[in-house]
Design a protein around this motif. Structure first.
Motif, mmCIF file in Angstrom:
data_model
loop_
_atom_site.group_PDB
_atom_site.id
_atom_site.type_symbol
_atom_site.label_atom_id
_atom_site.label_comp_id
_atom_site.label_asym_id
_atom_site.label_seq_id
_atom_site.Cartn_x
_atom_site.Cartn_y
_atom_site.Cartn_z
ATOM 1 N N ALA A 258 -2.028 -3.341 4.040
ATOM 2 C CA ALA A 258 -1.301 -3.642 5.286
ATOM 3 C C ALA A 258 -2.184 -4.471 6.218
ATOM 4 N N ARG A 259 -3.473 -4.114 6.276
ATOM 5 C CA ARG A 259 -4.384 -4.837 7.170
ATOM 6 C C ARG A 259 -4.529 -6.311 6.799
ATOM 7 N N TYR A 260 -4.306 -6.604 5.530
ATOM 8 C CA TYR A 260 -4.400 -8.004 5.094
ATOM 9 C C TYR A 260 -3.013 -8.641 4.928
ATOM 10 N N GLY A 261 -2.024 -8.047 5.567
ATOM 11 C CA GLY A 261 -0.702 -8.688 5.619
ATOM 12 C C GLY A 261 0.035 -8.700 4.290
ATOM 13 N N LEU A 262 -0.360 -7.809 3.368
ATOM 14 C CA LEU A 262 0.253 -7.851 2.038
ATOM 15 C C LEU A 262 1.414 -6.870 1.874
ATOM 16 N N LEU A 263 1.658 -6.066 2.886
ATOM 17 C CA LEU A 263 2.759 -5.100 2.802
ATOM 18 C C LEU A 263 4.011 -5.771 3.372
ATOM 19 N N ARG A 264 4.876 -6.206 2.493
ATOM 20 C CA ARG A 264 6.058 -6.912 2.971
ATOM 21 C C ARG A 264 7.124 -6.920 1.867
ATOM 22 N N LYS A 265 8.274 -7.475 2.174
ATOM 23 C CA LYS A 265 9.311 -7.661 1.147
ATOM 24 C C LYS A 265 8.756 -8.504 0.010
ATOM 25 N N LYS A 266 9.232 -8.265 -1.189
ATOM 26 C CA LYS A 266 8.803 -9.013 -2.374
ATOM 27 C C LYS A 266 7.340 -8.778 -2.727
ATOM 28 N N ALA A 267 6.738 -7.743 -2.120
ATOM 29 C CA ALA A 267 5.380 -7.347 -2.521
ATOM 30 C C ALA A 267 5.511 -6.137 -3.444
ATOM 31 N N LEU A 268 4.938 -6.269 -4.635
ATOM 32 C CA LEU A 268 5.141 -5.276 -5.697
ATOM 33 C C LEU A 268 3.846 -4.499 -5.910
ATOM 34 N N PHE A 269 3.908 -3.190 -5.689
ATOM 35 C CA PHE A 269 2.720 -2.349 -5.797
ATOM 36 C C PHE A 269 2.820 -1.480 -7.046
ATOM 37 N N GLY A 270 2.027 -1.851 -8.049
ATOM 38 C CA GLY A 270 2.065 -1.136 -9.317
ATOM 39 C C GLY A 270 1.596 0.301 -9.149
ATOM 40 N N HIS A 271 2.373 1.226 -9.675
ATOM 41 C CA HIS A 271 2.077 2.671 -9.768
ATOM 42 C C HIS A 271 2.444 3.438 -8.498
ATOM 43 N N ALA A 272 1.644 3.331 -7.432
ATOM 44 C CA ALA A 272 1.960 3.997 -6.149
ATOM 45 C C ALA A 272 2.352 5.458 -6.359
ATOM 46 N N ILE A 273 1.564 6.143 -7.176
ATOM 47 C CA ILE A 273 1.936 7.512 -7.575
ATOM 48 C C ILE A 273 1.630 8.535 -6.491
ATOM 49 N N HIS A 274 0.411 8.415 -5.909
ATOM 50 C CA HIS A 274 -0.088 9.523 -5.087
ATOM 51 C C HIS A 274 -0.041 9.181 -3.592
ATOM 52 N N LEU A 275 1.085 8.660 -3.119
ATOM 53 C CA LEU A 275 1.169 8.234 -1.717
ATOM 54 C C LEU A 275 1.346 9.426 -0.782
ATOM 55 N N SER A 276 0.697 9.352 0.391
ATOM 56 C CA SER A 276 0.966 10.344 1.451
ATOM 57 C C SER A 276 2.303 9.983 2.109
ATOM 58 N N GLU A 277 2.795 10.883 2.943
ATOM 59 C CA GLU A 277 4.038 10.598 3.682
ATOM 60 C C GLU A 277 3.845 9.362 4.564
ATOM 61 N N ARG A 278 2.687 9.247 5.150
ATOM 62 C CA ARG A 278 2.434 8.073 5.999
ATOM 63 C C ARG A 278 2.502 6.772 5.192
ATOM 64 N N GLU A 279 1.910 6.836 4.006
ATOM 65 C CA GLU A 279 1.913 5.629 3.171
ATOM 66 C C GLU A 279 3.327 5.278 2.702
ATOM 67 N N ALA A 280 4.091 6.305 2.332
ATOM 68 C CA ALA A 280 5.470 6.052 1.890
ATOM 69 C C ALA A 280 6.294 5.478 3.045
ATOM 70 N N ASP A 281 6.071 5.995 4.258
ATOM 71 C CA ASP A 281 6.763 5.436 5.432
ATOM 72 C C ASP A 281 6.401 3.959 5.610
#
Ligand code: GUN
Ligand code: ZN
Length: 438
Positions: A258-281
């Protein structure tokens, strides 16, 4: 006259995500259906007799009855240089990367090797009924060139990227912040929009990129706001711990991206298994996509992705599905969804067959923001099509004798089906011929 093809069979195409196991409003099913293909696109779809009436007298007719015609399958996360890594024996992700994966990817410095594997890659994916894949190439620009050149030859809609990585890997796999930026720009200029190719901005993951390289990926993301982005997130507990040590100022793993502006539409994050509630939000609010790779997550012992739970949240996260070759253990999207089903079973959840088939077609197309082109049999779509036989093997044939509904047939295909069930794969309306390159 423009050549036309009339493809006859049982049609299945989703209109939207199924809400429950019997949600027949969510899809189109035509028992005696047909597609009229013209100029690589679906010009008409519906009941055979109606569609035939729209075809010219010269139209070539292919009768696939009693097989099932689906949109070409979509795989949202694969590693093109890992075809000779699949089935490597390792205890966990980081050991697997160091022992097998990084050394193998070093071989892609050789253009001839990259070209040979690219031929194999397209043969294998089309054999499996997968017509679109989102692929990591290696760090070497020539690997991206080989991938996109082969895609152009096959006429496929592919998304791919030159991997950027500048630390924590063998010397032969490292670029620099400037070189990663320059070569990614060159790949975009050379290949994005050429044929049906799409280029993705591809920092491998935070462990293999310095903050300086992440800043350069941010620059690329800002300069090319419409491009896909792909990276890895929260796959394995040791990986998460090490990543957070490398970026001590970030709140958590997701926050680094997120800090490097990569969290956006059309951004694909492989796996994302162990996310906290904050991260999922944060994922949900940004429109970013979590890419579930079930065979890989089981094979590497990474964890059980909460597919149903993460979609049921007050702020749902968009989910795509993928093989993750070569961490994944099968090229088949059917095997992939079979394992996704079992993971949900272990979590006390139900993944119904409609949902599975939605995910590997329209669901993945929506996640890629490409649903106007691929993932359905809608009029105007690109004619990427797969023809499936749910009675392809003796065991399947026997089980088919007792199948009484479409959902049961789909579940059988998912559970016992694989490449043997793929009767034909059409790319932009053309039956694909494997090249069997050596
Ligand atoms: N994380 C960083 N690189 C990789 C990779 O190649 N495969 C998997 N499964 N995870 C990764
Ligand atoms: Zn991966």
């Amino acid at each position: 006259m423009t050549p036309e093809t009339l493809i006859r069979g049982r049609l299945l195409s989703f209109r939207r995500a199924p809400q429950h196991a019997g949600d027949s409003e969510s899809y189109l099913y035509e028992e005696d259906g047909a597609l009229l293909v013209r100029n690589g696109k679906i010009a008409a779809v519906g009941v055979y007799a109606d569609v035939k009436a729209k075809a010219g007298a010269e139209a070539e007719e292919v009768d696939h009855r009693p097989h099932l015609i689906l949109p070409g399958l979509i795989d949202c996360h694969v590693h093109f240089p890992q075809m000779q890594v699949i089935a490597s024996y390792a205890a966990n992700l980081l050991e697997w990367l160091d022992t097998y994966t990084f050394p193998e990817e070093c071989r892609f410095v050789e253009t001839a090797h990259a070209e040979r594997i690219a031929t194999q890659f397209f043969d294998e994916f089309l054999r499996q009924g997968t017509t679109t894949a989102v692929a990591y190439c290696s760090v070497h620009k020539a690997s991206a060139d080989a991938f996109f050149a082969e895609s152009l030859r096959r006429g496929t809609l592919m998304i791919g990227g030159k991997v950027m990585m500048d630390r924590n890997a063998p010397q032969g796999l490292l670029d620099t912040p400037q070189l990663g930026y320059d070569e990614t720009r060159a790949v975009i200029e050379q290949w994005h929009g050429k044929g049906r190719n799409h280029v993705a901005i591809t920092p491998r993951f935070a462990i293999t990129s310095t903050p300086e390289q992440m800043a350069m990926t941010q620059k690329l993301a800002e300069e090319f706001p419409d491009l896909h982005i792909q990276t890895h997130l929260s796959e394995n507990h040791d990986e998460i711990r090490y990543t957070c040590e490398l970026y001590p100022d970030a709140t958590d793993y997701t926050d680094i991206y997120a800090r490097y502006g990569l969290l956006r539409k059309k951004a694909l994050f492989g796996h994302a298994i162990h996310l906290s509630e904050r991260e999922a939000d944060a994922m949900a609010e940004s429109g970013a996509v979590a890419v579930h790779c079930p065979t890989s997550n089981l094979f590497l012992g990474s964890g059980l992705f909460p597919l149903k739970a993460i979609q049921r949240r007050e702020k749902p996260v968009t989910v795509a599905v993928a093989t993750d070759i070569g961490g994944g253990s099968s090229y088949s999207m059917f095997k992939t969804m079979d394992e996704a089903y079992k993971i949900q079973q272990l979590l006390g959840e139900r993944l119904n067959p409609l949902e599975s088939f939605y995910h590997m077609t329209l669901g993945n197309a929506v996640a890629l923001d490409l649903a106007d082109r691929i993932g359905t049999l809608d009029e105007g779509s690109d004619a990427d099509i797969v023809v499936m036989n749910a009675a392809a093997t003796p065991a399947m044939r026997l089980r088919m004798e007792t199948v009484t509904s479409l959902s049961e047939e789909l579940f059988l295909l998912q559970t016992l089906g694989d490449d043997r069930s793929v009767v034909e794969t059409y790319v932009a309306g053309k039956a694909s011929k494997p090249q069997f390159g050596l």
